[in-house]
Structure formats: structure tokens, C-alpha cells
Design a protein around this motif. Structure first.
Motif, mmCIF file in Angstrom:
data_model
loop_
_atom_site.group_PDB
_atom_site.id
_atom_site.type_symbol
_atom_site.label_atom_id
_atom_site.label_comp_id
_atom_site.label_asym_id
_atom_site.label_seq_id
_atom_site.Cartn_x
_atom_site.Cartn_y
_atom_site.Cartn_z
ATOM 1 N N UNK A 1 50.017 91.845 50.132
ATOM 2 C CA UNK A 1 49.708 90.918 49.038
ATOM 3 C C UNK A 1 49.927 89.471 49.460
ATOM 4 N N UNK A 2 50.997 89.214 50.182
ATOM 5 C CA UNK A 2 51.270 87.864 50.681
ATOM 6 C C UNK A 2 50.154 87.418 51.633
ATOM 7 N N UNK A 3 49.723 88.331 52.487
ATOM 8 C CA UNK A 3 48.626 88.020 53.408
ATOM 9 C C UNK A 3 47.345 87.728 52.630
ATOM 10 N N UNK A 4 47.048 88.527 51.607
ATOM 11 C CA UNK A 4 45.841 88.308 50.810
ATOM 12 C C UNK A 4 45.832 86.929 50.159
ATOM 13 N N UNK A 5 47.002 86.496 49.695
ATOM 14 C CA UNK A 5 47.107 85.196 49.037
ATOM 15 C C UNK A 5 46.858 84.063 50.026
ATOM 16 N N UNK A 6 47.338 84.221 51.262
ATOM 17 C CA UNK A 6 47.309 83.107 52.209
ATOM 18 C C UNK A 6 46.317 83.252 53.359
ATOM 19 N N UNK A 7 45.578 84.344 53.434
ATOM 20 C CA UNK A 7 44.747 84.557 54.619
ATOM 21 C C UNK A 7 43.613 83.553 54.767
ATOM 22 N N UNK A 8 43.301 82.829 53.738
ATOM 23 C CA UNK A 8 42.224 81.845 53.834
ATOM 24 C C UNK A 8 42.741 80.406 53.752
ATOM 25 N N UNK A 9 44.025 80.214 53.953
ATOM 26 C CA UNK A 9 44.604 78.871 53.880
ATOM 27 C C UNK A 9 43.967 77.901 54.882
ATOM 28 N N UNK A 10 43.535 78.411 56.023
ATOM 29 C CA UNK A 10 42.939 77.547 57.046
ATOM 30 C C UNK A 10 41.470 77.235 56.774
ATOM 31 N N UNK A 11 40.918 77.824 55.737
ATOM 32 C CA UNK A 11 39.529 77.574 55.338
ATOM 33 C C UNK A 11 39.520 77.218 53.855
ATOM 34 N N UNK A 12 39.921 75.979 53.517
ATOM 35 C CA UNK A 12 40.106 75.632 52.103
ATOM 36 C C UNK A 12 38.850 75.723 51.250
ATOM 37 N N UNK A 13 37.680 75.408 51.800
ATOM 38 C CA UNK A 13 36.454 75.504 50.995
ATOM 39 C C UNK A 13 36.140 76.964 50.712
ATOM 40 N N UNK A 14 36.320 77.817 51.698
ATOM 41 C CA UNK A 14 36.117 79.250 51.494
ATOM 42 C C UNK A 14 37.097 79.787 50.451
ATOM 43 N N UNK A 15 38.340 79.313 50.541
ATOM 44 C CA UNK A 15 39.352 79.769 49.587
ATOM 45 C C UNK A 15 38.981 79.341 48.167
ATOM 46 N N UNK A 16 38.455 78.132 48.025
ATOM 47 C CA UNK A 16 37.996 77.664 46.719
ATOM 48 C C UNK A 16 36.870 78.555 46.207
ATOM 49 N N UNK A 17 35.922 78.891 47.058
ATOM 50 C CA UNK A 17 34.782 79.731 46.659
ATOM 51 C C UNK A 17 35.216 81.150 46.318
ATOM 52 N N UNK A 18 36.318 81.589 46.873
ATOM 53 C CA UNK A 18 36.873 82.922 46.651
ATOM 54 C C UNK A 18 37.652 82.988 45.336
ATOM 55 N N UNK A 19 38.054 81.842 44.805
ATOM 56 C CA UNK A 19 38.890 81.752 43.603
ATOM 57 C C UNK A 19 38.125 82.234 42.369
ATOM 58 N N UNK A 20 38.748 83.078 41.586
ATOM 59 C CA UNK A 20 38.082 83.641 40.402
ATOM 60 C C UNK A 20 37.880 82.605 39.300
ATOM 61 N N UNK A 21 38.558 81.470 39.395
ATOM 62 C CA UNK A 21 38.388 80.444 38.365
ATOM 63 C C UNK A 21 37.638 79.213 38.889
ATOM 64 N N UNK A 22 36.882 79.377 39.957
ATOM 65 C CA UNK A 22 36.146 78.252 40.534
ATOM 66 C C UNK A 22 35.129 77.701 39.529
ATOM 67 N N UNK A 23 34.954 76.378 39.552
ATOM 68 C CA UNK A 23 33.995 75.738 38.655
ATOM 69 C C UNK A 23 32.970 74.952 39.465
ATOM 70 N N UNK A 24 31.891 74.610 38.822
ATOM 71 C CA UNK A 24 30.853 73.794 39.457
ATOM 72 C C UNK A 24 31.415 72.433 39.832
ATOM 73 N N UNK A 25 32.253 71.871 38.965
ATOM 74 C CA UNK A 25 32.859 70.574 39.247
ATOM 75 C C UNK A 25 33.716 70.634 40.507
ATOM 76 N N UNK A 26 34.487 71.688 40.689
ATOM 77 C CA UNK A 26 35.311 71.825 41.884
ATOM 78 C C UNK A 26 34.448 71.877 43.149
ATOM 79 N N UNK A 27 33.347 72.617 43.079
ATOM 80 C CA UNK A 27 32.432 72.707 44.226
ATOM 81 C C UNK A 27 31.844 71.327 44.518
ATOM 82 N N UNK A 28 31.358 70.661 43.482
ATOM 83 C CA UNK A 28 30.754 69.337 43.647
ATOM 84 C C UNK A 28 31.765 68.328 44.174
ATOM 85 N N UNK A 29 32.980 68.364 43.637
ATOM 86 C CA UNK A 29 34.028 67.447 44.094
ATOM 87 C C UNK A 29 34.376 67.684 45.560
#
Length: 109
Positions: free
Chosen positions: A34-62
Motif C-alpha cells: 500500500x505504501x508503494x502504491x501511494x508513492x510509486x509515481x512520486x517521480x512522475x508528478x503529472x502522471x500521478x495527477x492523471x492517476x488521481x481519482x479527484x483530478x479536475x480539468x483545472x488541475x490539468x490545465x494549470x
């Protein structure tokens, strides 16, 4: 997920080693995975944002505004995917967020 986690050195360990199919992992191995799942994309912040279940269009645009449209071309080292791949597989991503990312750089396809 199991294969990717194992390749990263993290794996579930069964409670009872003699019965590997019992489906009961130890508490400690659950915690590590579980700890690995939470942090495995820390080195790819845009990918991690896209993976987030609460991602918004504004976050992508920003993110694109701050980091440039070429950030949409980045390929993560774990899955070999672009942010568009990750966002498109995210069932919670709003369609307009996917469209915004797609339209930001047509080379992402």
C-alpha cells in the motif's frame, strides 16, 4: 499491479507459506505494498495527477500552463505510458480534462 510491485522489490507475502493460494497476505506485506502504491509515481508528478481519482480539468490545465505542453509527452518508467494514457484509463477523470490534455499536444497520441 502485482507484477509491477514485484519488479520494484515489493510483494505480498502470504500468512501461511504452505498454502500460497489462501489469499491472506500478512499485515506487514499489505502495509508495504500500500505504501508503494501511494508513492510509486512520486517521480512522475503529472502522471500521478492523471492517476488521481479527484483530478479536475483545472488541475490539468494549470499543470500544462506551469510546465509546458511538452510535459504531456513524458513517458513514465513504471508503466511506459504518457499522462494521456493514464488519464484516459482513470474512470473518474472528467471527459473535458481528457480533451484538454489531448488538445494540448497532438503528439501525445
Amino acid at each position: 499491479v502485482y507484477q509491477i510491485a514485484e519488479a520494484s522489490g515489493v510483494a505480498y507475502v502470504n500468512e501461511y507459506e504452505e498454502d500460497e493460494d489462501d489469499g491472506r497476505a500478512t499485515v506487514e506485506s499489505n502495509r508495504r505494498v500500500n505504501e508503494w502504491l501511494i508513492h510509486h509515481m512520486d517521480e512522475a508528478p503529472f502522471h500521478k495527477l492523471c492517476y488521481d481519482s479527484s483530478v479536475t480539468t483545472k488541475q490539468i490545465s494549470d499543470y500544462l500552463h506551469e510546465h509546458g505542453n511538452d510535459s504531456a509527452l513524458a513517458i513514465d518508467t513504471i508503466h511506459g505510458m504518457t499522462p494521456l494514457h493514464i488519464l484516459s484509463m482513470n474512470h473518474h477523470a472528467p471527459p473535458d480534462a481528457i480533451a484538454a490534455l489531448f488538445n494540448s499536444n497532438i503528439q501525445t497520441v
